[in-house]
Design a protein around this motif. Sequence first.
Motif, PDB file in Angstrom:
ATOM      1  N   LYS A   1       9.583  -6.133  -6.329  1.00 15.75           N
ATOM      2  CA  LYS A   1      10.372  -7.308  -6.715  1.00 15.75           C
ATOM      3  C   LYS A   1      10.914  -8.023  -5.480  1.00 15.75           C
ATOM      4  O   LYS A   1      10.905  -9.255  -5.411  1.00 15.75           O
ATOM      5  N   GLN A   2      11.384  -7.243  -4.502  1.00 15.79           N
ATOM      6  CA  GLN A   2      11.880  -7.843  -3.255  1.00 15.79           C
ATOM      7  C   GLN A   2      10.781  -8.630  -2.549  1.00 15.79           C
ATOM      8  O   GLN A   2      10.993  -9.746  -2.082  1.00 15.79           O
ATOM      9  N   LEU A   3       9.612  -8.033  -2.469  1.00 15.68           N
ATOM     10  CA  LEU A   3       8.509  -8.661  -1.741  1.00 15.68           C
ATOM     11  C   LEU A   3       8.085  -9.975  -2.386  1.00 15.68           C
ATOM     12  O   LEU A   3       7.827 -10.966  -1.696  1.00 15.68           O
TER      13      LEU A   3
ATOM     14  N   LEU B   1       0.827  -1.208   0.000  1.00 17.13           N
ATOM     15  CA  LEU B   1       0.000   0.000   0.000  1.00 17.13           C
ATOM     16  C   LEU B   1       0.861   1.259   0.000  1.00 17.13           C
ATOM     17  O   LEU B   1       1.764   1.409   0.823  1.00 17.13           O
ATOM     18  N   ASP B   2       0.552   2.151  -0.921  1.00 11.10           N
ATOM     19  CA  ASP B   2       1.102   3.494  -0.827  1.00 11.10           C
ATOM     20  C   ASP B   2       0.517   4.141   0.429  1.00 11.10           C
ATOM     21  O   ASP B   2      -0.526   3.706   0.943  1.00 11.10           O
ATOM     22  N   PHE B   3       1.149   5.172   0.931  1.00  7.45           N
ATOM     23  CA  PHE B   3       0.688   5.791   2.181  1.00  7.45           C
ATOM     24  C   PHE B   3      -0.096   7.085   1.917  1.00  7.45           C
ATOM     25  O   PHE B   3      -1.308   7.126   2.089  1.00  7.45           O
TER      26      PHE B   3
ATOM     27  N   PRO C   1       5.074  -3.543  11.796  1.00  7.86           N
ATOM     28  CA  PRO C   1       6.498  -3.739  12.065  1.00  7.86           C
ATOM     29  C   PRO C   1       7.361  -2.920  11.115  1.00  7.86           C
ATOM     30  O   PRO C   1       7.032  -2.800   9.922  1.00  7.86           O
ATOM     31  N   PRO C   2       8.449  -2.338  11.624  1.00  9.39           N
ATOM     32  CA  PRO C   2       9.285  -1.469  10.783  1.00  9.39           C
ATOM     33  C   PRO C   2       9.802  -2.146   9.524  1.00  9.39           C
ATOM     34  O   PRO C   2       9.988  -1.487   8.502  1.00  9.39           O
ATOM     35  N   GLU C   3      10.015  -3.458   9.592  1.00 15.01           N
ATOM     36  CA  GLU C   3      10.512  -4.153   8.396  1.00 15.01           C
ATOM     37  C   GLU C   3       9.439  -4.270   7.315  1.00 15.01           C
ATOM     38  O   GLU C   3       9.733  -4.684   6.179  1.00 15.01           O
ATOM     39  N   ARG C   4       8.212  -3.876   7.635  1.00 14.56           N
ATOM     40  CA  ARG C   4       7.141  -3.910   6.641  1.00 14.56           C
ATOM     41  C   ARG C   4       6.821  -2.513   6.113  1.00 14.56           C
ATOM     42  O   ARG C   4       5.864  -2.345   5.357  1.00 14.56           O
ATOM     43  N   ILE C   5       7.591  -1.518   6.521  1.00 12.28           N
ATOM     44  CA  ILE C   5       7.414  -0.159   6.012  1.00 12.28           C
ATOM     45  C   ILE C   5       8.623   0.201   5.156  1.00 12.28           C
ATOM     46  O   ILE C   5       9.732   0.360   5.664  1.00 12.28           O
ATOM     47  N   PHE C   6       8.410   0.300   3.856  1.00 19.60           N
ATOM     48  CA  PHE C   6       9.456   0.673   2.922  1.00 19.60           C
ATOM     49  C   PHE C   6       9.262   2.147   2.564  1.00 19.60           C
ATOM     50  O   PHE C   6       8.383   2.497   1.782  1.00 19.60           O
ATOM     51  N   GLY C   7      10.083   3.007   3.172  1.00 21.65           N
ATOM     52  CA  GLY C   7       9.945   4.436   2.970  1.00 21.65           C
ATOM     53  C   GLY C   7      11.017   5.012   2.073  1.00 21.65           C
ATOM     54  O   GLY C   7      11.750   4.283   1.387  1.00 21.65           O
ATOM     55  N   LEU C   8      11.121   6.337   2.075  1.00 23.61           N
ATOM     56  CA  LEU C   8      12.098   7.043   1.256  1.00 23.61           C
ATOM     57  C   LEU C   8      13.497   6.514   1.550  1.00 23.61           C
ATOM     58  O   LEU C   8      13.894   6.370   2.700  1.00 23.61           O
ATOM     59  N   GLY C   9      14.238   6.191   0.477  1.00 24.92           N
ATOM     60  CA  GLY C   9      15.586   5.682   0.648  1.00 24.92           C
ATOM     61  C   GLY C   9      15.702   4.184   0.515  1.00 24.92           C
ATOM     62  O   GLY C   9      16.815   3.640   0.500  1.00 24.92           O
ATOM     63  N   THR C  10      14.554   3.482   0.411  1.00 27.79           N
ATOM     64  CA  THR C  10      14.588   2.024   0.281  1.00 27.79           C
ATOM     65  C   THR C  10      14.588   1.584  -1.183  1.00 27.79           C
ATOM     66  O   THR C  10      14.563   0.392  -1.468  1.00 27.79           O
ATOM     67  N   GLY C  11      14.628   2.560  -2.097  1.00 21.68           N
ATOM     68  CA  GLY C  11      14.682   2.240  -3.514  1.00 21.68           C
ATOM     69  C   GLY C  11      13.360   2.491  -4.214  1.00 21.68           C
ATOM     70  O   GLY C  11      12.327   2.698  -3.558  1.00 21.68           O
ATOM     71  N   PRO C  12      13.378   2.471  -5.554  1.00 17.96           N
ATOM     72  CA  PRO C  12      12.144   2.670  -6.316  1.00 17.96           C
ATOM     73  C   PRO C  12      11.088   1.635  -5.951  1.00 17.96           C
ATOM     74  O   PRO C  12      11.406   0.506  -5.589  1.00 17.96           O
TER      75      PRO C  12
ATOM     76  N   THR D   1       6.160   3.493   0.258  1.00 16.25           N
ATOM     77  CA  THR D   1       5.902   4.927   0.155  1.00 16.25           C
ATOM     78  C   THR D   1       7.187   5.705  -0.087  1.00 16.25           C
ATOM     79  O   THR D   1       8.283   5.229   0.228  1.00 16.25           O
ATOM     80  N   THR D   2       7.040   6.900  -0.650  1.00 14.35           N
ATOM     81  CA  THR D   2       8.187   7.811  -0.765  1.00 14.35           C
ATOM     82  C   THR D   2       8.260   8.736   0.452  1.00 14.35           C
ATOM     83  O   THR D   2       9.122   9.605   0.509  1.00 14.35           O
ATOM     84  N   LYS D   3       7.372   8.548   1.410  1.00 12.63           N
ATOM     85  CA  LYS D   3       7.435   9.299   2.663  1.00 12.63           C
ATOM     86  C   LYS D   3       8.538   8.704   3.531  1.00 12.63           C
ATOM     87  O   LYS D   3       8.796   7.496   3.479  1.00 12.63           O
ATOM     88  N   GLN D   4       9.206   9.534   4.313  1.00 13.16           N
ATOM     89  CA  GLN D   4      10.203   8.993   5.226  1.00 13.16           C
ATOM     90  C   GLN D   4       9.508   8.090   6.243  1.00 13.16           C
ATOM     91  O   GLN D   4       8.481   8.442   6.806  1.00 13.16           O
ATOM     92  N   SER D   5      10.082   6.916   6.457  1.00  7.29           N
ATOM     93  CA  SER D   5       9.411   5.861   7.231  1.00  7.29           C
ATOM     94  C   SER D   5       8.978   6.315   8.614  1.00  7.29           C
ATOM     95  O   SER D   5       7.909   5.930   9.100  1.00  7.29           O
ATOM     96  N   ARG D   6       9.788   7.141   9.262  1.00  2.00           N
ATOM     97  CA  ARG D   6       9.473   7.527  10.644  1.00  2.00           C
ATOM     98  C   ARG D   6       8.173   8.322  10.726  1.00  2.00           C
ATOM     99  O   ARG D   6       7.445   8.241  11.722  1.00  2.00           O
ATOM    100  N   PHE D   7       7.857   9.078   9.669  1.00  2.00           N
ATOM    101  CA  PHE D   7       6.617   9.856   9.688  1.00  2.00           C
ATOM    102  C   PHE D   7       5.410   8.960   9.431  1.00  2.00           C
ATOM    103  O   PHE D   7       4.357   9.117  10.061  1.00  2.00           O
ATOM    104  N   ALA D   8       5.555   8.008   8.516  1.00  2.00           N
ATOM    105  CA  ALA D   8       4.460   7.060   8.275  1.00  2.00           C
ATOM    106  C   ALA D   8       4.183   6.241   9.527  1.00  2.00           C
ATOM    107  O   ALA D   8       3.029   6.043   9.921  1.00  2.00           O
ATOM    108  N   ASP D   9       5.245   5.784  10.180  1.00  2.16           N
ATOM    109  CA  ASP D   9       5.100   4.984  11.394  1.00  2.16           C
ATOM    110  C   ASP D   9       4.402   5.776  12.496  1.00  2.16           C
ATOM    111  O   ASP D   9       3.496   5.268  13.173  1.00  2.16           O
TER     112      ASP D   9
END
Length: 268
Positions: A196-198, A7-9, A179-190, A159-167
Motif C-alpha cells: 500500500k505504501q509503495l 520481490l520477496d527475498f 538502496p536501503p530505502e528500497r529494502i523493506f525487511g522485518l519490522g517494517t510492517g506486514p 521480505t520478513t528477513k532482517q534487512s541487514r542480512f538481505a543487503d
Amino acid sequence: MGHLYALDFDGVLCDSCGESSLSAVKAAKVRWPELFDGVDAAMEEWIADQMHMVRPVVETGYENVLLVRLLLEMRIPAIRKSLVAEGLNVEGILNSWSKIKPVIMEAWGEDRDALIDLFGKIRDEWMDTDLATWIDANRFYPGVSDALKFASSEIYIVTTKQSRFADALLRELAGVTIPPERIFGLGTGPKVEVLKQLQKKPEHRGLKLHFVEDRLATLKNVIKEPELDGWSLYLVNWGYNTSKERDEAANISRIEVIELSDFSKKLK
C-alpha cells in the motif's frame, strides 16, 4: 508504461535454507543447551536435512529455531515438553504449522521477540567471525543476479528477513546494490501494508505493479485487500512452496504461477 516489482527475498531471489537451518541449530543449542547434550554431528545433519523439507511453513526466520527443537523432540521422545511432537511427521508439520506453533510456544514458554533477537545475534556473530562461510551457505537462484543487475524495472525487496542480512547477501553474493530505502525487511510492517505504501508514492503513479512471492498465504492476504487490486501477483514454482500450493494457485485467477526463466525475463 514502466514497471515496479516488489520481490520477496528468501525463496524468490535467494535459497537461504542451508544458512538459516545451520543458524537455527546454532541458536537452538544456545537457547536450550541441555536438550543438545549428547546430540552428535549425525543428529545435527539429520535435523538440517529435515529442515529443507519443512522450510515451506516458515514465514519469519525465528520459526526455524522452533522447528529445530520440534524435530529434535520428534526424534528423541525423552526430551519432549509438548504432546504435539508425539506421532508428528514432516507432512503433519507442513499441513498444521499454524496450529502447532502457538501450542509449542506456550508449552516451551518462548517469546517471539526474544527468539528473533537470538536468531539475529547468531547470524551476526557468524558473519563477524567467518563472513565467507556464512555467504557460501546461501545461493541465488540461477539467473537472478544478472536479472537484478540489468533490470529496467523499479525494484523493491519486501521480505520478513532482517534487512541487514538481505543487503549483505545482495552485495556480497549477487554483486547487486539496492538502496536501503528500497529494502523493506522485518519490522517494517506486514507485506500488504508495504505494498500500500509503495503504490501511494507519487513517483510510482502510472507504473504497472507486480508482486512476486513464494508463499501462497501471503498472496491470498493481498487478494483480501481491495486497495491492492491493481497489483499483478505471481507465485514462483521454485523456492519454498509445495506442489499442492502451486496447484491451488493455478486455480486462482489473480495469481500467475511462473517459471524461473520467465521471472528473469520479466525483470529485464
